[in-house]
Design a protein around this motif. Structure first.
Motif, mmCIF file in Angstrom:
data_model
loop_
_atom_site.group_PDB
_atom_site.id
_atom_site.type_symbol
_atom_site.label_atom_id
_atom_site.label_comp_id
_atom_site.label_asym_id
_atom_site.label_seq_id
_atom_site.Cartn_x
_atom_site.Cartn_y
_atom_site.Cartn_z
ATOM 1 N N UNK A 103 0.853 -1.072 -0.217
ATOM 2 C CA UNK A 103 0.032 0.022 -0.165
ATOM 3 C C UNK A 103 0.678 1.145 0.152
ATOM 4 N N UNK A 104 0.603 2.072 -1.085
ATOM 5 C CA UNK A 104 1.486 3.332 -1.322
ATOM 6 C C UNK A 104 0.807 4.388 -0.872
ATOM 7 N N UNK A 105 1.034 5.066 0.329
ATOM 8 C CA UNK A 105 0.233 6.177 0.942
ATOM 9 C C UNK A 105 -1.317 6.195 0.521
ATOM 10 N N UNK A 106 -1.972 4.862 0.622
ATOM 11 C CA UNK A 106 -3.293 4.818 0.054
ATOM 12 C C UNK A 106 -4.218 5.920 0.680
ATOM 13 N N UNK A 107 -4.070 6.252 1.804
ATOM 14 C CA UNK A 107 -4.919 7.292 2.427
ATOM 15 C C UNK A 107 -4.407 8.798 2.428
ATOM 16 N N UNK A 108 -3.418 9.121 1.740
ATOM 17 C CA UNK A 108 -2.622 10.244 1.900
ATOM 18 C C UNK A 108 -3.455 11.397 1.144
ATOM 19 N N UNK A 109 -4.521 11.305 0.375
ATOM 20 C CA UNK A 109 -5.397 12.202 -0.323
ATOM 21 C C UNK A 109 -6.667 12.541 0.414
ATOM 22 N N UNK A 110 -7.013 11.907 1.396
ATOM 23 C CA UNK A 110 -8.066 11.816 2.269
ATOM 24 C C UNK A 110 -8.197 12.780 3.287
ATOM 25 N N UNK A 111 -9.362 13.418 3.746
ATOM 26 C CA UNK A 111 -9.263 14.300 4.953
ATOM 27 C C UNK A 111 -9.198 13.421 6.177
ATOM 28 N N UNK A 112 -8.773 14.103 7.373
ATOM 29 C CA UNK A 112 -8.202 13.390 8.423
ATOM 30 C C UNK A 112 -9.346 12.367 8.933
ATOM 31 N N UNK A 113 -10.616 12.930 9.088
ATOM 32 C CA UNK A 113 -11.371 11.939 9.512
ATOM 33 C C UNK A 113 -11.752 10.480 8.807
ATOM 34 N N UNK A 114 -11.826 10.613 7.492
ATOM 35 C CA UNK A 114 -11.977 9.597 6.648
ATOM 36 C C UNK A 114 -10.812 8.657 6.922
ATOM 37 N N UNK A 115 -9.564 9.366 6.706
ATOM 38 C CA UNK A 115 -8.320 8.705 6.935
ATOM 39 C C UNK A 115 -8.212 7.617 8.169
ATOM 40 N N UNK A 116 -8.806 8.319 9.572
ATOM 41 C CA UNK A 116 -8.698 7.427 10.741
ATOM 42 C C UNK A 116 -9.717 6.407 10.456
ATOM 43 N N UNK A 117 -10.810 6.479 9.753
ATOM 44 C CA UNK A 117 -11.826 5.616 9.713
ATOM 45 C C UNK A 117 -11.225 4.508 8.922
ATOM 46 N N UNK A 118 -10.639 4.785 7.750
ATOM 47 C CA UNK A 118 -10.166 3.793 6.639
ATOM 48 C C UNK A 118 -8.796 3.184 7.296
ATOM 49 N N UNK A 119 -8.272 3.662 8.210
ATOM 50 C CA UNK A 119 -7.410 2.977 8.921
ATOM 51 C C UNK A 119 -7.612 1.689 9.921
ATOM 52 N N UNK A 120 -8.973 2.369 10.290
ATOM 53 C CA UNK A 120 -9.362 1.275 11.452
ATOM 54 C C UNK A 120 -10.291 0.030 10.624
ATOM 55 N N UNK A 121 -10.693 0.497 9.490
ATOM 56 C CA UNK A 121 -11.221 -0.562 8.514
ATOM 57 C C UNK A 121 -10.058 -1.514 8.107
ATOM 58 N N UNK A 122 -9.091 -0.897 7.696
ATOM 59 C CA UNK A 122 -7.966 -1.745 7.456
ATOM 60 C C UNK A 122 -7.421 -2.657 8.192
ATOM 61 N N UNK A 123 -7.139 -2.187 9.559
ATOM 62 C CA UNK A 123 -6.920 -3.319 10.559
ATOM 63 C C UNK A 123 -8.059 -4.517 10.686
ATOM 64 N N UNK A 124 -9.140 -3.994 10.572
ATOM 65 C CA UNK A 124 -10.326 -5.279 10.817
ATOM 66 C C UNK A 124 -9.988 -6.094 9.585
ATOM 67 N N UNK A 125 -10.026 -5.662 8.245
ATOM 68 C CA UNK A 125 -9.609 -6.465 7.139
ATOM 69 C C UNK A 125 -8.259 -7.182 7.442
ATOM 70 N N UNK A 126 -7.466 -6.607 7.816
ATOM 71 C CA UNK A 126 -5.981 -7.397 8.188
ATOM 72 C C UNK A 126 -6.338 -8.556 8.986
ATOM 73 N N UNK A 127 -7.000 -8.210 10.196
ATOM 74 C CA UNK A 127 -7.374 -9.353 11.030
ATOM 75 C C UNK A 127 -8.150 -10.401 10.463
ATOM 76 N N UNK A 128 -9.055 -10.025 9.601
ATOM 77 C CA UNK A 128 -9.897 -11.204 8.952
ATOM 78 C C UNK A 128 -9.260 -11.839 7.896
ATOM 79 N N UNK A 129 -8.461 -11.377 7.260
ATOM 80 C CA UNK A 129 -7.706 -12.044 5.810
ATOM 81 C C UNK A 129 -6.429 -12.497 6.201
#
Lengths: 253, 262
Positions: free
Chosen positions: A159-185
């Motif tokens: 993942x190459x700075x995938x959330x770099x262009x997003x606003x801070x709130x969206x970015x935090x949310x996506x980080x959280x979701x990414x960790x959940x996906x990582x746990x699952x997969x």
């Protein structure tokens, strides 16, 4: 499995005046199976170059990259990638974007739609199944990009700075979701960022690169327990340690 | 969408008003000021000529003949122009190979090819088609080329990461759809240029029918009201081609771009 071994990797580019610009200098690094590694560095330190070499999009001048005992030569379906800029194919709907890799492998239509729908659900975008990328927000586009990369079930996700262009709130949310996906997969993930906060929140280990030429400056275990709370005292301590370290040794401007 | 529709309707009424005013002014100038139908036939003369032409029943044959000339020319331009544009846009070597040749041929006006069209193809539909081909092929090559040149690198790399690595697959699944808006714009321009070449292409008598052929025929008879009838038909068919692009191609094949432009 998804064990990555990088040995003595060198890369340089020829400049216009004929001299060589060394971008990566003797990079050696092991990433364990199912590990989440963040590569942290300022812009121009060669972190994207390193990721492109691991992806097989470019060829290194010398050194080797071995994934599960096999040397990486060119792109492969064992390695998935989420790009910094929006890389969804705008002429394909969300579901067709996710199914693209399976289509290239010759998976029959109903089977690949079934698999794509599974990953669509994993990124919580079921109701946008038939939307075109232009109709999605930046955060949604990157979620689809994650689903598209996962649909081929790679062992290693880059993942190459995938959330770099997003606003801070969206970015935090996506980080959280990414960790959940990582746990699952349970993929091995190599994640590039220039944000200390992001690295401390996500990573098992943080690799700090120093710029020009890109060298591994420090490897920093971030062994905070998960789920992490970015407002906690421990989080702030780790953050400060990383920042101090960078300030003392890694000369990031 | 609702607001857009209302806006469109308002514009259309204004546009219609302009046409009505233009017709009235035309009628006034023709009947009151000039009073000489050879110099300027009035709209009523033109309408009368239209009615009598319809009664003679050759208009449809003319349209058919012209559409055949046009289809031959545009079809060849697509068959030859698109592959050349793709090769040039995809591979630098083809670009270097074709570019000087194309840059030398392109500035020659299509109508300058008429003598050779007659020598090579005789007085046939192919000769008229060839002139239209010359007019249409360059916009198609150039737009296809720039469409393929402009394919964002990240699409190609994303596709490679997803197992799409062969040149043929990359062209088919990535470059072609990404370039399609530009290719479609090229075909649209080519349609306009090709249609403009039609009148001249039919001037030298390649057929007994044809919109351009009849336009010259009635000019030689000094029946200027009939000339105007054929001018209007030529304009209307050109308009239909443009509408096909605006409303069909854009909405059905390029609907993924909606929202991207604005």
């Amino acid at each position: 499995m998804g064990k990555l071994e990088i040995r003595n990797l060198n890369q340089s580019f020829r400049k216009d005046d004929g001299s060589d610009l060394v971008v990566l200098d003797q990079i050696s690094l092991d990433v364990e199976d199912k590990e989440f590694v963040c590569i942290l560095g300022s812009s121009g330190c060669g972190k994207t170059t390193l990721l492109r070499l691991i992806a097989g999009l470019d060829e290194a001048q010398s050194g080797s990259i071995v994934l599960d005992g096999e040397e990486i030569r060119g792109t492969s379906s064992k390695v998935g990638m989420v790009f910094q800029e929006y890389s969804l194919f705008p002429w394909r709907t969300v579901i067709d974007n996710i199914a693209f890799g399976l289509q290239m492998q010759g998976v029959p239509l109903d089977e690949r739609i079934r698999v794509a729908e599974h990953y669509l659900k994993l990124v919580n975008l079921t109701q946008f199944r038939n939307s075109y990328p232009a109709e999605l927000s930046g955060g949604m586009r990157q979620r689809v990009a994650v689903a598209r990369a996962l649909a081929l079930d790679p062992v290693l996700l880059l993942m190459d700075e995938p959330f770099g262009a997003l606003d801070a709130q969206t970015r935090n949310m996506l980080q959280k979701e990414l960790l959940e996906i990582w746990e699952k997969t349970k993929k091995t993930i190599v994640f590039i960022t220039h944000s200390v906060d992001e690295a401390v929140y996500l990573a098992d280990r943080i690799i700090v690169l120093s710029p020009r030429p890109g060298r591994i400056c420090q490897i920093f275990p971030a062994d905070l327990k998960r789920p992490r709370d970015r407002t906690s005292v421990e989080f702030a301590q780790v953050r400060r340690q990383v920042l101090d370290l960078i300030g003392q040794h890694c000369s990031i401007q | 969408m609702g607001r857009d529709n209302r806006k469109n309707r308002k514009n259309r009424w204004l546009g219609l008003l302009a046409i009505v005013i233009a017709l009235a002014v035309w009628q006034f100038i023709a009947v009151v000021i000039i009073r000489y139908p050879f110099i300027l036939p009035a709209p009523t003369d033109v309408f009368a000529a239209f009615v009598s032409l319809v009664q003679q029943g050759t208009i449809l044959l003319d349209i058919e003949a012209s559409l055949i000339h046009f289809a031959v020319g545009l079809g060849m331009a697509l068959l030859i122009g698109i592959p050349i544009g793709i090769l040039m846009g995809w591979d630098r070597r083809f670009d270097d190979f074709f570019d000087p040749l194309i840059e030398l041929l392109r500035p020659i006006p299509p109508l300058a090819w008429i003598p050779f069209a007659i020598i090579w193809f005789g007085l046939t539909a192919s000769a008229a088609g060839f002139i239209i081909f010359v007019g249409a092929v360059f916009p198609i090559i150039i737009n296809t080329y720039s469409g393929f040149r402009g394919v964002p690198r990240v699409f190609v790399e994303a596709a490679k990461m997803l197992g799409c690595t062969k040149s043929r697959d990359l062209i088919r699944y990535i470059a072609f759809p990404a370039a399609l808006p530009s290719v479609a714009a090229g075909i649209r321009i080519a349609t306009g240029v090709g249609w403009m070449c039609l009148v001249a292409a039919e001037l030298f008598g390649v057929s007994n029918y044809g919109l351009g052929q009849k336009l010259w025929f009635f000019y030689s008879l000094h029946q200027m009201d009939s000339v105007v009838v054929y001018m209007i038909i030529l304009g209307l068919i050109g308009l239909v081609f443009d509408m096909i692009f605006r409303y069909y191609i854009d909405r059905h094949f390029l609907k993924w771009r909606i929202g991207e432009v604005a």
